[in-house]
Each structure stands twice: as C-alpha cells, then as structure tokens.
Design a protein around this motif. Structure first.
Motif, PDB file in Angstrom:
ATOM      1  N   CYS A 314      -9.006  16.977 -17.620  1.00 14.82           N
ATOM      2  CA  CYS A 314      -7.578  16.763 -17.377  1.00 14.82           C
ATOM      3  C   CYS A 314      -7.142  15.626 -18.291  1.00 14.82           C
ATOM      4  CB  CYS A 314      -7.317  16.402 -15.918  1.00 14.82           C
ATOM      5  SG  CYS A 314      -5.608  15.879 -15.572  1.00 14.82           S
ATOM      6  N   ALA A 315      -6.066  15.860 -19.013  1.00 17.09           N
ATOM      7  CA  ALA A 315      -5.586  14.848 -19.957  1.00 17.09           C
ATOM      8  C   ALA A 315      -4.712  13.806 -19.267  1.00 17.09           C
ATOM      9  CB  ALA A 315      -4.800  15.519 -21.078  1.00 17.09           C
ATOM     10  N   HIS A 316      -4.530  13.956 -17.945  1.00 16.67           N
ATOM     11  CA  HIS A 316      -3.578  13.097 -17.231  1.00 16.67           C
ATOM     12  C   HIS A 316      -4.262  12.222 -16.194  1.00 16.67           C
ATOM     13  CE1 HIS A 316      -1.929  17.093 -18.307  1.00 16.67           C
ATOM     14  NE2 HIS A 316      -1.013  16.352 -18.915  1.00 16.67           N
ATOM     15  N   ARG A 320      -5.038  16.631 -12.169  1.00 16.19           N
ATOM     16  CA  ARG A 320      -5.361  18.045 -11.963  1.00 16.19           C
ATOM     17  C   ARG A 320      -5.747  18.337 -10.519  1.00 16.19           C
ATOM     18  NH1 ARG A 320      -8.705  21.778 -16.079  1.00 16.19           N
ATOM     19  NH2 ARG A 320      -8.468  23.702 -14.922  1.00 16.19           N
ATOM     20  N   CYS A 325       0.122  18.940 -12.873  1.00 20.73           N
ATOM     21  CA  CYS A 325       0.095  18.288 -14.185  1.00 20.73           C
ATOM     22  C   CYS A 325       0.073  19.298 -15.322  1.00 20.73           C
ATOM     23  CB  CYS A 325      -1.102  17.353 -14.290  1.00 20.73           C
ATOM     24  SG  CYS A 325      -2.668  18.224 -14.495  1.00 20.73           S
ATOM     25  N   CYS A 327      -2.522  21.157 -16.254  1.00 26.08           N
ATOM     26  CA  CYS A 327      -3.893  21.548 -16.595  1.00 26.08           C
ATOM     27  C   CYS A 327      -4.336  22.598 -15.586  1.00 26.08           C
ATOM     28  CB  CYS A 327      -4.843  20.363 -16.499  1.00 26.08           C
ATOM     29  SG  CYS A 327      -4.468  19.060 -17.665  1.00 26.08           S
TER      30      CYS A 327
HETATM   31 ZN    ZN Z   1      -3.900  17.325 -16.216  1.00 26.58          ZN
END
Ligand code: ZN
Length: 749
Positions: A314-316, A320, A325, A327
């Motif tokens: 997850c880039a956040h 996730r 978000c 993803c």
């Molecule tokens: Zn994410």
C-alpha cells in the motif's frame, strides 16, 4: 564480504477453517480440488519441496527441496493446516530448516505474526499476543526459537518493532520504499533513504526508544516484482542470470509470495530450483545464505529510520486495511472500498467489548490474566498440556463451571484476534470469502462471550456493519451480509450433535444399540452413543457428547431420530435436547459447504462399499474368463464385464496369475474398456496410494513395486509416479535391488 543470495518466500493462505469444526469445508471454486488450501498446496507448496531437475532426455537428475535453499515463512495458521492436510510437505519444511541450520548455523525458517494481522492497527496487548503466540508456535514446530519474524504485509511501526525485539526477534524484512532515512551506526548524520543513500545489499539497524534494536533487510524491489509479474520464472537460466547480474558485494535478497512458484506460475518451482542449484554450486561467485547467517557474520554498519506506519503493498501507509485508499486486488476496476473503514470499526468495537468482558471476569479466574493470555499460545502450539496450564495459570479452587468459563474466555480472545486477519481488507469487496470468514471468527468470539455471561454484542456490531456498503446492491451492506452469509454458519452443541448423527448415517457408521461411534473434526469431537432402539413414537435415541478443542467439560445432547431407513437424509428431523430445551435439526438447513461435506462422507463410504463388492466379484470373474476361440477378439459379452473393469485391472496389477492366453485376453480387455473410462482417475489414485504404501514399508520389495507398475502400464494405465519418485529419491544412495524401479520411474542416477 562476497556475493550472497537469499530468496525469501512468504507462504500464506487466508484462514478458511470453520471456527467450530476447525476444518476447511468444500469450496466449489477450487474444483477439482476440495478447497483452495488443498489446491495451492498441490500446485505450489508441495512441488516446492520436491522440485525436479531434468536431463536432456527428461529424466530426473535431482529432486531439490527448495525450502532448504531459500528463506521462508508460512505462519501458524497455514502450518497447522499443512501438518494435517499435507504432512509430507510440512515435514519437508521442518527438515529444510534443520538442514540449513546444520549448514549455516542459522535456519531458513522465519516466524510470522500469528493471525497475519496488520500490526500497526492492533491494540497493544494484541500486538504482544500475536508475537508471543507466533514464537510459541514456531518453537513447537521447528524445535528452536525464531531469529526472524515476517510482519503481515510488512506492515510496520515502532511499537510493533519494540514487541518483536522484546521477544528476542533479531531481524525482519521490509520493502526498500519503507526506509525513510539512513545514517552510520553511532552517528546522527541522517540522509534521506530515497536519494541513493540506501544500500539494500546490507542490513540496517533500527534503534528503538526502549534502547533495544532490531535489524532490517530491505529486499530488491524490482527483481522481486519481476519474479511475480515479468515471467522471470519461465526460464531458470534467465532467472539465474538476472539474479547474478543484480548481485554485488553483500546480500542480494528478494521477497516473493510463495504461491508465485507453481500456483501463479506453473512449473515456477523448477525455475527456482534451477537458479538455487546454480547459486548453490557457486556459479558466478554467488553463495546461497539466509538472513540469520548473513546477519551474524555482517552486523549492521548503518541504521535506518522508517516511514511509519508503512507496508509493502500500500502506497498510503496502512490505509489499505482501513480505508478507501484505492489500493486493491480482485479484478473489478471501479469498485469502491468504502466498506473498509466501517468493517474495521465494527471489529474494533467488538474487540473492545470482548476485552472489557475478559478483563472483568479474568481476575477471578487466573492468577495473572495477561500472563495466562500470553502463555495460552503454548497451549495452542501444543507446548503446554491443558492440565499443566490450568495448574499454573488458573486461580486455586475453581469450580468445574469456572474452569469452563476460563477456557472459553481464552478461546474467545483467540477467535477475536483471528477476525483481524489482514486478507479481509486486502481485496475489493466485503462479501468476498475473506471478510465473510473474518466475520465468522467474530461470530464465534461473540458467541463465546455470550456463553460466558456477556450481554449480546450483536446489536452493536450490526449497527457498525450497517455502515459498510457492498459493491453489489443486492447484497446491501455489512449488516445484511452478516445476517445472510455469516449468522447461518453458527453452530451450537445441538447442531454439532445433529451434524455428527447425520454424518454417521450418511457414511453408514451410525452405531448399533449400546454401541458408540465418533465424528472427530479438528475443532470438536462428537461421540454418539445409541441408548435405545425404537421406542414410543418410533424414535431411535442416542446421546451425543460434544467436546470442543481447548475447552474443558463436555455438553451432553440427547438425540431422537426417526427409525433408521429414511432415505431422505437432508430432510430427516433430528430432535436434539440440551438442558431441557429441544430443537429440531435438519441437514437441509445447513450452509452449502456443510451439506457438501456430508455428501462427501456418503460418497466416500458408498465408493468403499462398491469397491469391496467389486473386488469380490472380480476375484471370481477373473477365473471364469475362458481362452479365445476362433474369430473372437475380445471377451464374450465384453460390455457386461465393463462394470468390473477397475476391479479386474486392480487384480491384474496386484499380480493375480493367469495362464498366458488368458492374460493376453485380459490385457486386451483392460486396454479397451479402460479407454476414456470415467473410473480411471479413481483407479489410478488407488494404485498410486498402494504403491506408495509398499514403498514406505520397512524393507520395501522394490522388484514387486516395479512389477506392479509395469503391469499397470501394460494394461493401459498410467498412474502418477510423482510421489514414488520422491520416496525413492529420499532413499538415496540407490538401495540394492532398486535400479529396475528407478529406471521405470525415470530417475537418472
Ligand atoms: Zn493504499
């Protein structure tokens, strides 16, 4: 230093066990296998333990246990299923750890947080339990304390690293994107990790506020991605060259999903085995090692600060697993994940209530409630007997019913934690099996809370779930999914007793008068004792003793069944009485997969009965076959013999001797009748199992096994010899008298 290689495989399956039966029920989408654990094990986990290397002629030159040459973690929930469902694979993983320990002084196996929960989102005590229970499970399985621990989704923050370090864990593995800044050990010259300052070929130290520290390996991102998505496993040589090209002074490590090999990518395990074998032989100066061994020889010279919280998928951060978000996986572009936050909120609300219930009752039941909870992991792992646990952790002088409450409360906490397995949030829809399974664990915990005197927590949970919208309008929201897909799975002592009675009837094992029979699921055992024959109202009566795993005491259910002989088992009304209250159980009210399990029990018993009858008939029939006469090409009335084909073939393979003329006639018949015969798979399975049993005997008769295999092939059969190859390979060096069999099995020695 030198060039070192460590490929890590993370092996994981969402927990699929029914929380009452402790058993994985049939899943239609996994056909032709019974369920997904079985399917992925057959496609990936087992082939990984017995990966082939072939010569130009397609003969096997080596069978490699990949686990022996790579780092791996499988986690308690998957490992405990493997121990039951694929014991030879479980044993191969344990043996691989022992072999690597002997070779490198450090084992290949890593532990994994117990229920695969997202650690930064877990409450403080739950973090502690996830790690303590994981350590107990690992110790029981591998016979040593773990050095490394895999964090679910590599989800990390400082508090969770503190817990790892406090439990003696010395390293974990993270994505390079999770590194925020780096500095030399002993200095504070922090530099941003993202500007080429991070050298992933060496371990980093993360210093913790407590004064403890833990080492972190950052895996090679692009190469790990390439294994998953760029067909790198299509060609072992190409795979090795990519690895060799990326290696440098230090440790090249990859982190991959174990299922990539063989499940997502067919024969991927062969490419992996090839690459590992090349590295093992030191090609291009590469050496195979594992994290523990490398770390012991190369203590970190640099330290790292991490992005917190963060994860590998997850880039956040860890959004996730708690928000929309973006993803996602699951194959429905455009679907929202607005259900994620309310689902987490609902389960958090329930967990708070469970904790409050535990904390209210536990001080009267345990000498130290938190200690008891932590040490309960040793009971789950089989390291501590229930009796010994009770002696140490339960308050003195508890009544039987207090003891029952104590065990139920521990179980409640276990299932409460299980409901947070990360997979529930990973995909794109709340009605998928992962969230539904998570909620089913919650239902189990909720029911244990109710049984131990808590107020019904359902209304609170339902209110929270109502805020979780499904992407499928017809399914509504979390509350409707809870009511229609989760609550129908609820089991009580009466439904367990009814289900056991029905299983016994379907498999023709229902006890005769004054006798008993048992249905043992991993999570519960029901002993049905027939107390009387037909009595007033034409009922057969029995008592069912229901014993639940990790609980003390038994529930005694009185059963009343219509007189035997009822053909319509699903509709059979079974009276079940517990504590004076009688309910009626009908198989047709069970969820699909539980009905399927009963149908399977019937089919197995019916198949066995038919097979025994067919063997009987074939023994006589075989000797009645007359020789051919002129113009005759096959058995007279061959179609009438066709039904006996599997049993006749079996008798022939088993070595029933006939005169040569009759043998030729029989073989011709077997060839003809066997062509496209739908019973062929079942026959193959029987022959495979029989040959495997013969080969696992103390001093196997290799010539006999070879003879049987030859006869099977001469009769047009082609049993799968994969397991036989493994068994014979495991006996190397080639035992005396086995060369003929080795030749037949395609083993090149
Ligand atoms: Zn994410």
């Amino acid at each position: 230093m030198g060039k070192y290689l460590c490929i890590h495989g993370h092996f994981y399956q969402p927990p699929r066990e029914d929380p009452w039966l402790g058993k994985i029920l049939p899943e239609g989408s996994a056909a032709p296998f019974r369920h997904w654990n079985e399917r992925i094990t057959r496609e990936s986990y087992t082939p990984m333990a017995f990966a082939r290397r072939l010569d130009g002629a397609g003969r096997i030159t080596e069978i490699i246990n990949c686990y022996e040459w790579m780092s791996f973690n499988a986690g308690p929930t998957l490992m405990s299923w493997l121990a039951r469902g694929a014991p030879e694979t479980h044993a191969a993983m344990v043996a691989a750890d022992k072999a690597s320990l002997a070779r490198l002084g450090h084992g290949n196996a890593m532990a994994q947080v117990y229920h695969h929960v997202i650690m930064p989102l877990a409450k403080a005590r739950d973090k502690e339990l996830e790690v303590a229970w994981a350590v107990a499970d690992f110790t029981a399985r591998f016979g040593r304390a773990p050095e490394g621990m895999w964090l679910a989704e590599a989800a990390v923050d400082t508090p969770c690293l503190e817990v790892l370090a406090a439990h003696g864990i010395v390293f974990t593995v993270l994505s390079p994107t999770q590194a925020k800044a780096v500095a030399n050990v002993g200095s504070s010259d922090w530099r941003p990790a993202g500007s080429g300052n991070l050298n992933i070929l060496e371990p980093y130290l993360v210093e913790l506020p407590s004064g403890r520290s833990i080492s972190v390996f950052f895996y090679n991102g692009p190469l790990s991605q390439a294994v998953a998505f760029e067909r790198l496993l299509a060609d072992g040589e190409q795979f090795f060259r990519r690895l060799s090209g990326a290696a440098g002074d230090g440790l090249l490590c990859l982190a991959t999903d174990g299922e990539t090999y063989g499940h997502h990518f067919k024969f991927g395990e062969m490419a992996l085995a090839y690459a590992l074998s090349q590295a093992r032989e030191g090609r291009d100066g590469l050496a195979v090692t594992n994290f523990g061994a490398y770390l012991a020889a190369n203590p970190p010279r640099h330290k790292a600060a991490l992005h917190e919280p963060s994860a590998w998928s997850c880039a956040h951060g860890v959004e996730r697993w708690r928000s929309d978000c973006g993803c996602t996986d699951g194959g429905h572009p455009g679907w929202h994940q607005r259900w994620r936050a309310p689902l987490r909120e609902a389960l958090n609300t329930l967990k708070d209530a469970l904790d409050a219930h535990f904390d209210a009752l536990a001080p009267g039941l345990f000498t130290d409630p938190n200690d008891a909870l932590r040490e309960y992991g040793r009971v789950l792992a089989g390291l501590t007997e229930a009796e010994a646990f009770q002696k140490t952790h339960c308050a003195k002088g508890l009544s039987a019913s207090d003891r029952q409450t104590a065990w139920k409360l521990l179980s409640m906490q276990q299932f409460g934690l299980a409901s947070f397995a990360s997979c529930a949030w990973f995909f794109d829809e709340i009605s998928r099996l992962e969230p539904v399974n998570g909620l089913t664990f919650a239902l189990r915990a909720l029911e244990l809370a109710r049984q131990t005197g808590a107020a019904d927590l359902t209304p609170r949970l339902e209110t929270a779930l109502a805020l979780a919208p499904s992407n499928l309008p017809e399914l509504g929201n979390g509350r409707t999914i809870w009511r229609t897909m989760v609550v129908p799975r609820l089991e009580t002592p009466c439904t367990l007793a009814g289900q056991a009675a029905l299983t016994l009837l379907a498999s023709r094992r229902f006890p005769a008068e004054d006798e008993s029979a048992e249905v043992a699921w991993p999570g519960a055992t029901v002993t049905v004792s027939r107390t009387g024959g037909k009595s007033a109202g034409d009922l057969v009566t029995a008592t069912a003793q229901v014993a639940v795993l990790h609980e003390s005491g038994r529930e005694s259910v009185t059963l009343g069944l219509p007189a035997e002989g009822a053909a319509d088992l699903p509709a059979l009304p079974i009276q079940a009485a517990l504590d004076g209250a009688t309910s009626v159980f009908r198989g047709q009210d069970l969820p699909w997969n539980k009905r399927q399990a009963i149908a399977d029990a019937f089919a197995r018993a019916a198949d066995q009965a038919q097979w025994e009858q067919a063997l009987d008939l074939a023994a006589t029939g075989l000797r009645l076959i007359p020789e051919l006469q002129e113009a005759q090409e096959t058995l007279t009335h061959a179609p009438l013999w066709t039904g006996l084909w599997p049993a006749l073939a079996w008798a022939h393979v088993q070595g029933e001797r006939l005169c040569p003329e009759k043998t030729a006639l029989l073989q011709a018949f077997l060839h003809r009748a066997g062509r496209d015969n739908p019973a062929k798979d079942a026959l193959h399975a029987r022959i495979q199992a029989d040959l495997a049993t013969r080969l696992s005997a103390n001093s196997p008769d290799f010539a006999l096994v070879a003879d049987m295999l030859r006869r099977a092939r001469e009769s047009g059969l082609n049993p799968d010899v994969w397991a036989l190859q493994n068994a014979l390979w495991a006996m190397r060096p080639l035992p005396a008298g086995a060369s003929g069999l080795a030749e037949l099995l395609g083993l090149a020695w």
